[in-house]
Scaffold this active site. Structure first.
Site, mmCIF file in Angstrom:
data_model
loop_
_atom_site.group_PDB
_atom_site.id
_atom_site.type_symbol
_atom_site.label_atom_id
_atom_site.label_comp_id
_atom_site.label_asym_id
_atom_site.label_seq_id
_atom_site.Cartn_x
_atom_site.Cartn_y
_atom_site.Cartn_z
ATOM 1 N N LYS A 39 52.169 65.731 -22.945
ATOM 2 C CA LYS A 39 51.835 65.558 -21.522
ATOM 3 C C LYS A 39 51.171 64.198 -21.303
ATOM 4 O O LYS A 39 51.526 63.473 -20.366
ATOM 5 C CB LYS A 39 50.877 66.689 -21.107
ATOM 6 C CG LYS A 39 50.127 66.451 -19.822
ATOM 7 C CD LYS A 39 49.139 67.586 -19.589
ATOM 8 C CE LYS A 39 48.020 67.245 -18.643
ATOM 9 N NZ LYS A 39 47.103 66.218 -19.119
ATOM 10 N N ASN A 40 50.226 63.845 -22.178
ATOM 11 C CA ASN A 40 49.482 62.608 -21.942
ATOM 12 C C ASN A 40 50.263 61.352 -22.304
ATOM 13 O O ASN A 40 49.781 60.235 -22.111
ATOM 14 C CB ASN A 40 48.139 62.647 -22.691
ATOM 15 C CG ASN A 40 47.173 63.628 -22.030
ATOM 16 O OD1 ASN A 40 47.454 64.162 -20.957
ATOM 17 N ND2 ASN A 40 46.033 63.860 -22.673
ATOM 18 N N ARG A 49 44.854 63.976 -11.864
ATOM 19 C CA ARG A 49 44.046 62.784 -12.085
ATOM 20 C C ARG A 49 44.873 61.579 -12.507
ATOM 21 O O ARG A 49 44.575 60.446 -12.169
ATOM 22 C CB ARG A 49 43.038 63.080 -13.196
ATOM 23 C CG ARG A 49 41.885 63.883 -12.737
ATOM 24 C CD ARG A 49 40.852 63.045 -12.084
ATOM 25 N NE ARG A 49 40.616 61.796 -12.784
ATOM 26 C CZ ARG A 49 39.838 60.834 -12.338
ATOM 27 N NH1 ARG A 49 39.212 60.980 -11.183
ATOM 28 N NH2 ARG A 49 39.656 59.717 -13.023
ATOM 29 N N CYS A 109 36.435 66.288 -10.976
ATOM 30 C CA CYS A 109 37.324 67.426 -11.213
ATOM 31 C C CYS A 109 36.565 68.475 -11.992
ATOM 32 O O CYS A 109 35.354 68.368 -12.182
ATOM 33 C CB CYS A 109 38.579 66.986 -11.961
ATOM 34 S SG CYS A 109 38.236 66.658 -13.669
ATOM 35 N N ARG A 126 34.679 61.902 -12.540
ATOM 36 C CA ARG A 126 35.759 61.144 -13.186
ATOM 37 C C ARG A 126 35.857 59.780 -12.503
ATOM 38 O O ARG A 126 36.784 59.522 -11.738
ATOM 39 C CB ARG A 126 37.102 61.880 -13.069
ATOM 40 C CG ARG A 126 37.159 63.276 -13.651
ATOM 41 C CD ARG A 126 37.265 63.320 -15.158
ATOM 42 N NE ARG A 126 38.504 62.819 -15.723
ATOM 43 C CZ ARG A 126 39.572 63.555 -15.997
ATOM 44 N NH1 ARG A 126 39.592 64.819 -15.706
ATOM 45 N NH2 ARG A 126 40.634 63.023 -16.564
ATOM 46 N N PRO A 127 34.902 58.883 -12.767
ATOM 47 C CA PRO A 127 34.941 57.578 -12.116
ATOM 48 C C PRO A 127 36.139 56.741 -12.578
ATOM 49 O O PRO A 127 36.719 57.002 -13.644
ATOM 50 C CB PRO A 127 33.627 56.918 -12.561
ATOM 51 C CG PRO A 127 33.230 57.625 -13.797
ATOM 52 C CD PRO A 127 33.795 59.016 -13.724
ATOM 53 N N ILE A 128 36.505 55.732 -11.759
ATOM 54 C CA ILE A 128 37.552 54.782 -12.194
ATOM 55 C C ILE A 128 37.020 53.346 -12.126
ATOM 56 O O ILE A 128 37.773 52.408 -11.928
ATOM 57 C CB ILE A 128 38.865 54.934 -11.376
ATOM 58 C CG1 ILE A 128 38.609 54.820 -9.867
ATOM 59 C CG2 ILE A 128 39.592 56.221 -11.705
ATOM 60 C CD1 ILE A 128 39.892 54.583 -9.059
ATOM 61 N N ASP A 146 40.046 67.349 -25.659
ATOM 62 C CA ASP A 146 41.023 68.319 -25.150
ATOM 63 C C ASP A 146 41.183 69.516 -26.090
ATOM 64 O O ASP A 146 41.749 70.539 -25.689
ATOM 65 C CB ASP A 146 42.391 67.646 -24.938
ATOM 66 C CG ASP A 146 42.382 66.733 -23.708
ATOM 67 O OD1 ASP A 146 41.428 66.804 -22.921
ATOM 68 O OD2 ASP A 146 43.332 65.947 -23.550
ATOM 69 N N ARG A 206 49.944 73.454 -15.809
ATOM 70 C CA ARG A 206 49.911 71.997 -15.659
ATOM 71 C C ARG A 206 50.259 71.314 -16.985
ATOM 72 O O ARG A 206 50.669 70.153 -16.982
ATOM 73 C CB ARG A 206 48.513 71.528 -15.230
ATOM 74 C CG ARG A 206 48.203 71.756 -13.769
ATOM 75 C CD ARG A 206 46.891 71.081 -13.405
ATOM 76 N NE ARG A 206 46.804 69.801 -14.063
ATOM 77 C CZ ARG A 206 45.749 69.361 -14.763
ATOM 78 N NH1 ARG A 206 44.658 70.082 -14.860
ATOM 79 N NH2 ARG A 206 45.767 68.182 -15.339
HETATM 80 C C1 UD1 Z 1 42.724 61.136 -20.620
HETATM 81 C C2 UD1 Z 1 43.577 62.372 -20.771
HETATM 82 C C3 UD1 Z 1 42.690 63.611 -20.884
HETATM 83 C C4 UD1 Z 1 41.682 63.437 -21.997
HETATM 84 C C5 UD1 Z 1 40.911 62.123 -21.843
HETATM 85 C C6 UD1 Z 1 39.986 61.824 -23.007
HETATM 86 C C7 UD1 Z 1 45.640 61.843 -19.627
HETATM 87 C C8 UD1 Z 1 46.551 62.087 -18.468
HETATM 88 N N1 UD1 Z 1 44.461 62.501 -19.649
HETATM 89 O O1 UD1 Z 1 41.988 61.276 -19.395
HETATM 90 O O2 UD1 Z 1 43.540 64.739 -21.177
HETATM 91 O O3 UD1 Z 1 40.759 64.501 -21.959
HETATM 92 O O4 UD1 Z 1 41.827 61.024 -21.732
HETATM 93 O O5 UD1 Z 1 40.680 61.836 -24.201
HETATM 94 O O6 UD1 Z 1 45.967 61.100 -20.529
HETATM 95 N N2 UD1 Z 1 35.133 56.919 -17.554
HETATM 96 C C9 UD1 Z 1 34.280 56.115 -16.831
HETATM 97 N N3 UD1 Z 1 34.838 55.148 -16.020
HETATM 98 C C10 UD1 Z 1 36.170 54.961 -15.938
HETATM 99 C C11 UD1 Z 1 37.033 55.777 -16.692
HETATM 100 C C12 UD1 Z 1 36.486 56.760 -17.489
HETATM 101 O O7 UD1 Z 1 33.060 56.252 -16.886
HETATM 102 O O8 UD1 Z 1 36.608 54.062 -15.197
HETATM 103 C C13 UD1 Z 1 34.572 58.008 -18.409
HETATM 104 C C14 UD1 Z 1 34.996 59.397 -17.884
HETATM 105 O O9 UD1 Z 1 34.154 59.851 -16.860
HETATM 106 C C15 UD1 Z 1 34.901 60.230 -19.128
HETATM 107 C C16 UD1 Z 1 35.293 59.249 -20.241
HETATM 108 O O10 UD1 Z 1 35.159 57.948 -19.695
HETATM 109 O O11 UD1 Z 1 33.575 60.651 -19.330
HETATM 110 C C17 UD1 Z 1 36.698 59.453 -20.754
HETATM 111 O O12 UD1 Z 1 37.624 59.232 -19.733
HETATM 112 P P1 UD1 Z 1 39.080 58.635 -20.006
HETATM 113 O O13 UD1 Z 1 39.218 58.261 -21.444
HETATM 114 O O14 UD1 Z 1 39.336 57.585 -18.999
HETATM 115 O O15 UD1 Z 1 39.997 59.901 -19.721
HETATM 116 P P2 UD1 Z 1 41.242 60.009 -18.766
HETATM 117 O O16 UD1 Z 1 42.130 58.829 -18.921
HETATM 118 O O17 UD1 Z 1 40.797 60.385 -17.407
#
Ligand code: UD1
Length: 419
Positions: A22-23, A93, A117, A122-124, A306, A398
């Site tokens: 999926k990822n 997401r 979520c 889940r900041p970006i 995960d 999902r």
């Molecule tokens: C992806 C995976 C998800 C997995 C996660 C961690 C997909 C579609 N999803 O999610 O299944 O659980 O990786 O292995 O591939 N963070 C920030 N700022 C940002 C981005 C992230 O602070 O701009 C923090 C998040 O809040 C979280 C951590 O970083 O605490 C990990 O997030 P991230 O690695 O970005 O996970 P996703 O890409 O959302």
């Protein structure tokens, strides 16, 4: 709301093949938007709802898509810029990855702001500050995010190796002008799969799998046939189920080295693991399951967040106490309260759960709060005495294709009741 009815207490035994990850497939589908001409054919694609939503977004952009027999075909030749509405961003997401893909293809991107979520906030911010370093003009009103401009070369240091931020940078930069270097990049196998896919389309990225990724922008990307890697988290689900139910399961279609943290944990808990070229077999090997002591989730190659709830389900009846620390997300232990309804003995303090092994679980009515914890409840229900009802299984759908059929093939007694 559909639900699973599970009659537990039988060992799960046999062979199961995992679907494509999926990822991997989600970012790779976003990358399809970057292809100017030619057909892309992706094989080994899971039929899961997140893939369906991603195809809907590609259709909004004017891409032609089809999905049959595990193969997705995409033609993005006539794609045009559009904004992504809130209902689609809210469902998934990973829709945030269309920011990078649209910026790379159209030099503009616009979508509803993804919120928190069920796993916590889940900041970006890392995605957006990287875009700004690449010369994009970024506006974030809290409701809506907009980016515009042609991505140019930059040196980007990620303060945390975010999977999504790393992928978004790769998506935006691979069609930009100049060289982008990402330091402290995420190292997950799915990042390497995205690199391999973009390069197969004519892109120029190197370093994925290490902490430094170098992306050279190219002018055009072309169609390609590509095979998605196997889903390591789906594989972890069946391996944990084998141990929890005292069965023996061989999982194929996955690269064993992607699961080293999980299989090491199974061995440290007294389980038996046999790894071959593209398969792994797990069982208790006649042993009692013992607590491995402490488990802490962290970015790859650490123990995957995960798989945290899956392994918790496996250890609910292990002898001793396991300390499970969630090191990635801030609210990913809520499933503990559902396990407690099944007789588990767990105390939660902040981001740490203390799982005191109990002799036996019993069936209960429980609620799937998110994708992986839903699957973890299925594992616990399979090992419990009596009948369980798992509500809200749309979360599970999902990320798992044919879950109940695959479990029935292993001897599980599971029925899906549709709403
Ligand atoms: C992806 C995976 C998800 C997995 C996660 C961690 C997909 C579609 N999803 O999610 O299944 O659980 O990786 O292995 O591939 N963070 C920030 N700022 C940002 C981005 C992230 O602070 O701009 C923090 C998040 O809040 C979280 C951590 O970083 O605490 C990990 O997030 P991230 O690695 O970005 O996970 P996703 O890409 O959302």
């Amino acid at each position: 709301m559909s639900e699973y009815i599970i009659s537990g207490g039988r060992p799960l035994v046999g062979h199961v093949r995992v679907d494509g990850a999926k990822n991997s497939v989600l970012p790779i589908l976003c990358a399809c938007l970057l292809c100017d001409g030619g057909i892309i054919t992706l094989s080994n694609c899971p039929r899961i709802t997140d893939v369906q939503y991603t195809l809907e977004i590609l259709n909004l952009f004017g891409c032609e898509t089809s999905f049959a027999d595990g193969q997705i075909r995409v033609n993005s030749e006539n794609a045009r810029f559009c904004g992504i509405p809130c209902d689609l961003v809210g469902k998934m997401r990973s829709a945030a990855l269309f920011l990078g893909a649209a910026a790379g293809r159209f030099h503009q991107a616009e979508q509803c702001r993804p919120g928190g979520c069920e796993l916590g906030s889940r900041p970006i911010d890392l995605h957006l500050s990287a875009f700004a370093k690449m010369g994009l003009s970024v506006s974030d009103t809290g409701m809506e995010v907009k980016c515009s401009g042609c991505p140019h070369g930059a040196d980007i240091f990620l303060r945390y190796p975010s999977v999504g931020a790393t992928e978004n940078i790769m998506l935006a930069a691979c069609r930009g002008s100049g060289t982008v270097t990402v330091t402290n990049a995420a190292r997950e196998p799915e990042i390497e799969d995205l690199q391999n896919f973009i390069n197969a389309m004519g892109g120029n990225i190197r370093g994925a799998g290490s902490g430094i990724i170098i992306i050279e922008g190219v002018e055009k990307l072309h169609g390609v046939d590509y095979n998605i890697i196997g889903d390591r988290i789906e594989a972890a689900t069946y391996l944990a189920a084998a141990i929890a139910t005292d069965g023996e399961i061989t999982v194929s279609g996955v690269c064993p080295s992607h699961l080293t943290a999980v299989t090491d944990l199974i061995v440290n808990s007294g389980g038996s693991v046999c790894r071959k070229h593209d398969s792994i077999t797990a069982s208790r090997g006649g042993q009692f399951i013992l607590s491995p002591g402490k488990v802490e989730t962290s970015p790859y190659p650490g123990f995957p967040t995960d798989a945290q709830s899956l392994i918790m389900a496996m250890l609910l009846c292990a002898a001793g106490t396991t300390e499970i620390h969630e090191g990635v997300f801030d609210d990913r232990l809520r499933v503990s309260y559902e396990f407690i309804k099944m007789g588990a003995d767990i105390t939660v303090s902040g981001r740490t759960a203390y799982v005191h092994g109990t002799e036996r679980l019993y069936g209960a009515r429980v609620f799937a709060g998110d994708l992986r914890s839903g699957a973890a409840l299925v594992i616990a229900a399979m090992s419990a005495r009596g009948e369980s009802v798992i509500k809200n299984i749309s979360h599970i759908e999902r990320g798992y294709n044919n879950f109940e059929t695959k479990l029935r093939g292993l001897g599980g007694n599971i029925v899906k009741l549709k709403d």
